[in-house]
Scaffold this motif. Structure first.
Motif, PDB file in Angstrom:
ATOM      1  N   ARG A 182       0.877  -1.176   0.000  1.00 53.99           N
ATOM      2  CA  ARG A 182       0.000   0.000   0.000  1.00 53.99           C
ATOM      3  C   ARG A 182       0.913   1.224   0.000  1.00 53.99           C
ATOM      4  O   ARG A 182       2.139   1.083   0.094  1.00 53.99           O
ATOM      5  N   PRO A 183       0.368   2.428  -0.083  1.00 57.97           N
ATOM      6  CA  PRO A 183       1.243   3.605  -0.166  1.00 57.97           C
ATOM      7  C   PRO A 183       2.278   3.711   0.953  1.00 57.97           C
ATOM      8  O   PRO A 183       3.385   4.214   0.727  1.00 57.97           O
ATOM      9  N   ASN A 184       1.935   3.256   2.150  1.00 57.51           N
ATOM     10  CA  ASN A 184       2.894   3.360   3.262  1.00 57.51           C
ATOM     11  C   ASN A 184       3.476   2.015   3.680  1.00 57.51           C
ATOM     12  O   ASN A 184       4.046   1.887   4.761  1.00 57.51           O
ATOM     13  N   LEU A 185       3.345   1.000   2.806  1.00 56.58           N
ATOM     14  CA  LEU A 185       3.932  -0.314   3.083  1.00 56.58           C
ATOM     15  C   LEU A 185       4.496  -0.888   1.793  1.00 56.58           C
ATOM     16  O   LEU A 185       3.750  -1.211   0.865  1.00 56.58           O
ATOM     17  N   SER A 186       5.817  -0.998   1.738  1.00 56.23           N
ATOM     18  CA  SER A 186       6.479  -1.523   0.545  1.00 56.23           C
ATOM     19  C   SER A 186       7.352  -2.708   0.917  1.00 56.23           C
ATOM     20  O   SER A 186       7.748  -2.875   2.076  1.00 56.23           O
ATOM     21  N   PHE A 187       7.646  -3.529  -0.086  1.00 55.13           N
ATOM     22  CA  PHE A 187       8.436  -4.737   0.118  1.00 55.13           C
ATOM     23  C   PHE A 187       9.619  -4.727  -0.849  1.00 55.13           C
ATOM     24  O   PHE A 187       9.475  -4.361  -2.018  1.00 55.13           O
ATOM     25  N   GLU A 188      10.770  -5.154  -0.360  1.00 54.27           N
ATOM     26  CA  GLU A 188      11.951  -5.204  -1.214  1.00 54.27           C
ATOM     27  C   GLU A 188      12.902  -6.290  -0.733  1.00 54.27           C
ATOM     28  O   GLU A 188      12.835  -6.735   0.415  1.00 54.27           O
ATOM     29  N   ARG A 189      13.777  -6.696  -1.635  1.00 59.22           N
ATOM     30  CA  ARG A 189      14.732  -7.739  -1.299  1.00 59.22           C
ATOM     31  C   ARG A 189      15.938  -7.138  -0.587  1.00 59.22           C
ATOM     32  O   ARG A 189      16.457  -6.103  -0.980  1.00 59.22           O
ATOM     33  N   LEU A 190      16.366  -7.793   0.479  1.00 60.91           N
ATOM     34  CA  LEU A 190      17.594  -7.429   1.178  1.00 60.91           C
ATOM     35  C   LEU A 190      18.191  -8.697   1.766  1.00 60.91           C
ATOM     36  O   LEU A 190      17.555  -9.373   2.567  1.00 60.91           O
ATOM     37  N   ASP A 191      19.407  -9.014   1.342  1.00 65.79           N
ATOM     38  CA  ASP A 191      20.117 -10.178   1.885  1.00 65.79           C
ATOM     39  C   ASP A 191      20.836  -9.732   3.144  1.00 65.79           C
ATOM     40  O   ASP A 191      21.849  -9.025   3.082  1.00 65.79           O
ATOM     41  N   VAL A 192      20.308 -10.132   4.288  1.00 59.07           N
ATOM     42  CA  VAL A 192      20.863  -9.664   5.564  1.00 59.07           C
ATOM     43  C   VAL A 192      22.241 -10.252   5.844  1.00 59.07           C
ATOM     44  O   VAL A 192      22.926  -9.819   6.773  1.00 59.07           O
TER      45      VAL A 192
END
Length: 248
Positions: free
Chosen positions: A58-68
């Motif tokens: 949603r506008p204030n919730l995004s998802f992205e890849r990050l290899d910790v």
């Protein structure tokens, strides 16, 4: 009363980076912060889970890849954020039941569950200091109990407790609070082999004081509390959210 009724828009204007936020507990926490007004960046390492989580964006919730596990990637992500980080939630975690007695697997699980929490905390530090923000780590009931099928998970989650306390004292003078929640048996994909088997599910429920399994939503309110100004004098604490299981 639900957490939205309690916290309202408490986190409006706040930025939350939540690692391990593409499924299970992490996704529930990410949605909880977003429901209460925060801008949430939820990260994950699995392309499959990321694809599934995108439907929740949603506008204030995004998802992205990050290899910790990748120091450079973690550092670069926080450099991009700059000072725009108010809360870091370390929810990343894996378990490999039966395989963690293998040294390579043991170390791999430890890197994701414990080392990466320190890696992200160090990278987030400049922004958290500037905003007088806070960190929420996700420990476990296995921070207090032992499960011989997952020695690395058990050791790493015990380590999260020590890391939480150490960071709280190291950075307290900078205005950064560091706390943790310790989930118990909650119905997630990781615990499905147990809650889908009636006898095992009932045995676990009966040990808990609440006489039931937890849901991922049960973890949202406690996390929001620890991250909010209402917990302004709470740091170095680990809050069990297990329905009384580990004291049973």
């Amino acid at each position: 009363m639900g957490y939205q009724e309690v916290f309202g828009t408490t986190f409006a204007g706040k930025t939350v980076l939540l690692s391990g936020g593409t499924g299970g507990i992490g996704l529930a926490l990410a949605k909880g912060f977003a429901d209460c007004g925060a801008t949430v960046i939820a990260t994950g390492g699995s392309e499959k889970r990321l694809a599934g989580a995108q439907a929740q964006a949603r506008p204030n919730l995004s998802f992205e890849r990050l290899d910790v596990r990748d120091h450079d990637a973690v550092r670069a992500r926080f450099e991009k954020l700059g000072e725009l980080v108010d809360v870091l939630v370390n929810c990343q975690g894996v378990a490999r039941p039966g395989d963690e007695w293998d040294e390579e697997t043991f170390l791999a699980v430890m890197d994701i569950n414990l080392n990466s929490a320190m890696r992200l905390a160090r990278a987030a530090y400049p922004g958290l200091k500037a905003r007088r923000g806070n960190i929420i780590n996700v420990a476990s009931m296995l921070s207090y109990l032992a499960d011989p099928t997952v020695p690395s998970y058990t050791a790493s989650k015990t380590g999260i407790v020590g890391l939480t306390r150490a960071l709280a004292h190291q950075w307290g003078a900078d205005g950064i609070r560091v706390n943790a929640i310790a989930p118990g048996y909650h119905k997630t994909e990781m615990t499905k082999p147990l809650w889908s088997e009636p006898e095992a599910a009932d045995r676990i429920a009966q040990r808990a004081a609440a006489k039931r399994w937890g849901t991922v939503e049960d973890l949202v309110g406690p996390t929001l509390f620890l991250a909010s100004d209402a917990a302004g004098f709470v740091t170095g604490a680990v809050l069990p959210v297990d329905g009384g299981y580990h004291t049973g």
